[in-house]
Every structure is written in structure tokens, then in C-alpha cells.
Write a protein that holds these residues in place. Structure first.
Motif, mmCIF file in Angstrom:
data_model
loop_
_atom_site.group_PDB
_atom_site.id
_atom_site.type_symbol
_atom_site.label_atom_id
_atom_site.label_comp_id
_atom_site.label_asym_id
_atom_site.label_seq_id
_atom_site.Cartn_x
_atom_site.Cartn_y
_atom_site.Cartn_z
ATOM 1 N N GLY A 182 0.842 -1.196 0.000
ATOM 2 C CA GLY A 182 0.000 0.000 0.000
ATOM 3 C C GLY A 182 0.874 1.241 0.000
ATOM 4 O O GLY A 182 2.050 1.187 0.347
ATOM 5 N N THR A 183 0.299 2.351 -0.392
ATOM 6 C CA THR A 183 1.070 3.591 -0.407
ATOM 7 C C THR A 183 1.321 4.047 1.026
ATOM 8 O O THR A 183 0.583 3.692 1.947
ATOM 9 C CB THR A 183 0.326 4.705 -1.182
ATOM 10 O OG1 THR A 183 -0.957 4.871 -0.610
ATOM 11 C CG2 THR A 183 0.194 4.355 -2.653
ATOM 12 N N GLU A 184 2.370 4.827 1.199
ATOM 13 C CA GLU A 184 2.731 5.284 2.532
ATOM 14 C C GLU A 184 1.685 6.255 3.079
ATOM 15 O O GLU A 184 1.158 7.079 2.355
ATOM 16 C CB GLU A 184 4.094 5.980 2.507
ATOM 17 C CG GLU A 184 5.230 5.031 2.269
ATOM 18 C CD GLU A 184 6.564 5.728 2.370
ATOM 19 O OE1 GLU A 184 6.829 6.341 3.409
ATOM 20 O OE2 GLU A 184 7.315 5.647 1.400
ATOM 21 N N ASP A 185 1.446 6.131 4.370
ATOM 22 C CA ASP A 185 0.521 7.010 5.064
ATOM 23 C C ASP A 185 1.334 7.836 6.056
ATOM 24 O O ASP A 185 1.830 7.313 7.055
ATOM 25 C CB ASP A 185 -0.539 6.164 5.778
ATOM 26 C CG ASP A 185 -1.531 7.000 6.559
ATOM 27 O OD1 ASP A 185 -2.537 6.431 7.007
ATOM 28 O OD2 ASP A 185 -1.305 8.213 6.726
ATOM 29 N N LYS A 186 1.471 9.144 5.801
ATOM 30 C CA LYS A 186 2.302 10.000 6.652
ATOM 31 C C LYS A 186 1.809 10.005 8.095
ATOM 32 O O LYS A 186 2.605 10.055 9.017
ATOM 33 C CB LYS A 186 2.338 11.424 6.096
ATOM 34 C CG LYS A 186 3.129 11.550 4.826
ATOM 35 C CD LYS A 186 3.157 12.982 4.344
ATOM 36 C CE LYS A 186 3.891 13.070 3.017
ATOM 37 N NZ LYS A 186 3.920 14.430 2.508
ATOM 38 N N GLU A 187 0.511 9.975 8.282
ATOM 39 C CA GLU A 187 -0.029 9.988 9.652
ATOM 40 C C GLU A 187 0.389 8.736 10.413
ATOM 41 O O GLU A 187 0.684 8.793 11.596
ATOM 42 C CB GLU A 187 -1.548 10.118 9.619
ATOM 43 C CG GLU A 187 -2.032 11.487 9.182
ATOM 44 C CD GLU A 187 -1.428 12.621 10.015
ATOM 45 O OE1 GLU A 187 -0.947 13.586 9.397
ATOM 46 O OE2 GLU A 187 -1.387 12.521 11.253
ATOM 47 N N SER A 188 0.428 7.614 9.732
ATOM 48 C CA SER A 188 0.859 6.373 10.365
ATOM 49 C C SER A 188 2.322 6.474 10.792
ATOM 50 O O SER A 188 2.710 6.003 11.859
ATOM 51 C CB SER A 188 0.652 5.201 9.412
ATOM 52 O OG SER A 188 1.059 4.005 10.013
ATOM 53 N N TRP A 189 3.143 7.096 9.954
ATOM 54 C CA TRP A 189 4.556 7.297 10.304
ATOM 55 C C TRP A 189 4.664 8.167 11.547
ATOM 56 O O TRP A 189 5.425 7.866 12.466
ATOM 57 C CB TRP A 189 5.302 7.978 9.143
ATOM 58 C CG TRP A 189 5.759 7.031 8.097
ATOM 59 C CD1 TRP A 189 5.125 6.742 6.929
ATOM 60 C CD2 TRP A 189 6.940 6.239 8.108
ATOM 61 N NE1 TRP A 189 5.841 5.825 6.213
ATOM 62 C CE2 TRP A 189 6.972 5.504 6.920
ATOM 63 C CE3 TRP A 189 7.993 6.082 9.003
ATOM 64 C CZ2 TRP A 189 7.994 4.629 6.597
ATOM 65 C CZ3 TRP A 189 9.012 5.210 8.675
ATOM 66 C CH2 TRP A 189 9.003 4.495 7.488
ATOM 67 N N ARG A 190 3.913 9.250 11.588
ATOM 68 C CA ARG A 190 3.963 10.159 12.737
ATOM 69 C C ARG A 190 3.498 9.467 14.013
ATOM 70 O O ARG A 190 4.031 9.707 15.089
ATOM 71 C CB ARG A 190 3.110 11.400 12.456
ATOM 72 C CG ARG A 190 3.723 12.327 11.454
ATOM 73 C CD ARG A 190 2.932 13.623 11.320
ATOM 74 N NE ARG A 190 3.499 14.430 10.274
ATOM 75 C CZ ARG A 190 2.925 14.655 9.102
ATOM 76 N NH1 ARG A 190 1.740 14.153 8.839
ATOM 77 N NH2 ARG A 190 3.519 15.393 8.198
ATOM 78 N N GLU A 191 2.519 8.620 13.867
ATOM 79 C CA GLU A 191 1.959 7.905 15.009
ATOM 80 C C GLU A 191 3.008 7.013 15.676
ATOM 81 O O GLU A 191 3.011 6.847 16.888
ATOM 82 C CB GLU A 191 0.783 7.058 14.498
ATOM 83 C CG GLU A 191 -0.091 6.463 15.533
ATOM 84 C CD GLU A 191 -1.244 5.734 14.848
ATOM 85 O OE1 GLU A 191 -2.051 6.395 14.143
ATOM 86 O OE2 GLU A 191 -1.295 4.513 14.992
ATOM 87 N N HIS A 192 3.918 6.459 14.894
ATOM 88 C CA HIS A 192 4.922 5.536 15.406
ATOM 89 C C HIS A 192 6.304 6.172 15.566
ATOM 90 O O HIS A 192 7.251 5.494 15.959
ATOM 91 C CB HIS A 192 5.024 4.308 14.489
ATOM 92 C CG HIS A 192 3.747 3.527 14.447
ATOM 93 N ND1 HIS A 192 3.333 2.729 15.478
ATOM 94 C CD2 HIS A 192 2.775 3.461 13.508
ATOM 95 C CE1 HIS A 192 2.164 2.186 15.177
ATOM 96 N NE2 HIS A 192 1.810 2.615 13.988
ATOM 97 N N ALA A 193 6.423 7.447 15.297
ATOM 98 C CA ALA A 193 7.710 8.124 15.413
ATOM 99 C C ALA A 193 8.073 8.301 16.886
ATOM 100 O O ALA A 193 7.205 8.519 17.735
ATOM 101 C CB ALA A 193 7.650 9.475 14.716
ATOM 102 N N PRO A 194 9.356 8.218 17.208
ATOM 103 C CA PRO A 194 9.767 8.428 18.599
ATOM 104 C C PRO A 194 9.546 9.882 19.011
ATOM 105 O O PRO A 194 9.574 10.788 18.182
ATOM 106 C CB PRO A 194 11.248 8.075 18.591
ATOM 107 C CG PRO A 194 11.687 8.225 17.177
ATOM 108 C CD PRO A 194 10.479 7.938 16.336
ATOM 109 N N GLU A 195 9.318 10.072 20.297
ATOM 110 C CA GLU A 195 9.085 11.437 20.786
ATOM 111 C C GLU A 195 10.376 12.236 20.850
ATOM 112 O O GLU A 195 10.373 13.438 20.648
ATOM 113 C CB GLU A 195 8.408 11.371 22.146
ATOM 114 C CG GLU A 195 7.049 10.700 22.016
ATOM 115 C CD GLU A 195 6.091 11.089 23.100
ATOM 116 O OE1 GLU A 195 6.350 12.065 23.807
ATOM 117 O OE2 GLU A 195 5.082 10.408 23.203
ATOM 118 N N GLU A 196 11.474 11.552 21.139
ATOM 119 C CA GLU A 196 12.779 12.214 21.216
ATOM 120 C C GLU A 196 13.465 12.128 19.860
ATOM 121 O O GLU A 196 13.397 11.093 19.206
ATOM 122 C CB GLU A 196 13.652 11.526 22.274
ATOM 123 C CG GLU A 196 13.098 11.645 23.684
ATOM 124 C CD GLU A 196 13.098 13.078 24.181
ATOM 125 O OE1 GLU A 196 14.080 13.804 23.924
ATOM 126 O OE2 GLU A 196 12.105 13.484 24.813
#
Length: 123
Positions: free
Chosen positions: A100-114
Motif C-alpha cells: 500500500g502507499t505510505e501514510d504519513k499519519e501512520s509514520w507520525r503515530e509511530h515516530a519516537p518522541e525524542e
């Protein structure tokens, strides 16, 4: 329209049915790499509108994938550049189809806070 053997072997049946105009133009020129053609000749050979072929040729020239002299067009002899183009396109299409195509929101959801330590080092 003809395509080169490498494309034939590496490309799925579905992908072959949906080749873009630039891919069709590039495929034609690759199959006839010992010749240069006018845009209308290419359009006639691959069964597309001359305007669409001319636009595709201009875009391919911007990427240094084709060469233009007077009214003639030929594929570049820079095989590394050609390999890079087709490889990237095939890989992107394949991964998008499988995952599937990349979902930017999904990336942000799993990105580290630091931020990563290397980012801090650059500050």
C-alpha cells in the motif's frame, strides 16, 4: 509496442498492461536504441497521440533519459541513469502494490518522541 527483454522478464503482467506514456516511449526508444525518431514516428509506432508523446519526451529529456537534436529523439547511452530510473519506478510500484502507499499519519503515530541522537549532534 515492443519492450526490452529485461523489462519483459522483470515486470508483472498487470504492470505491463498499465505502462505510462513515458514508460512506453522509453521502451520503444530502448528497443530501437540504434536509431533516432521524430515524435510523430514514435507516436505512430506505439499507437499514442503525438501531443502525449511530445510531452513525455520533454519530461524524459528533463531527466536526461533521452537526447534531442533538431526534430529527432533517441534514448541516452547512459545505462546507469536508465537503470536507476526503471529500477526506482519498478520498486516503488511493487512496494505500493504489496504494502500500500505510505501514510504519513501512520509514520507520525509511530515516530519516537525524542529526536535521534544524530539530529541533536547537528544542532
Amino acid at each position: 509496442m515492443s519492450i526490452d527483454r529485461d523489462t519483459f522478464e522483470k515486470t508483472s503482467e498487470d504492470e505491463l498492461e498499465e505502462l505510462s506514456v513515458p514508460d512506453q516511449v522509453l521502451g520503444f526508444l530502448a528497443a530501437n536504441d540504434d536509431r533516432a525518431f521524430k515524435a510523430r514516428e514514435i507516436a505512430s509506432q506505439i499507437g499514442l497521440d503525438e501531443g502525449a508523446v511530445s510531452t513525455a519526451l520533454s519530461r524524459l529529456k528533463d531527466r536526461d533519459l533521452v537526447e534531442h537534436k533538431a526534430t529527432y529523439w533517441a534514448i541516452t547511452d547512459d545505462t546507469e541513469r536508465l537503470d536507476g530510473y526503471s529500477g526506482y519506478e519498478r520498486a516503488t510500484a511493487l512496494f505500493n502494490q504489496r504494502l500500500g502507499t505510505e501514510d504519513k499519519e501512520s509514520w507520525r503515530e509511530h515516530a519516537p518522541e525524542e529526536p535521534h541522537p544524530s539530529v541533536e549532534d547537528e544542532r
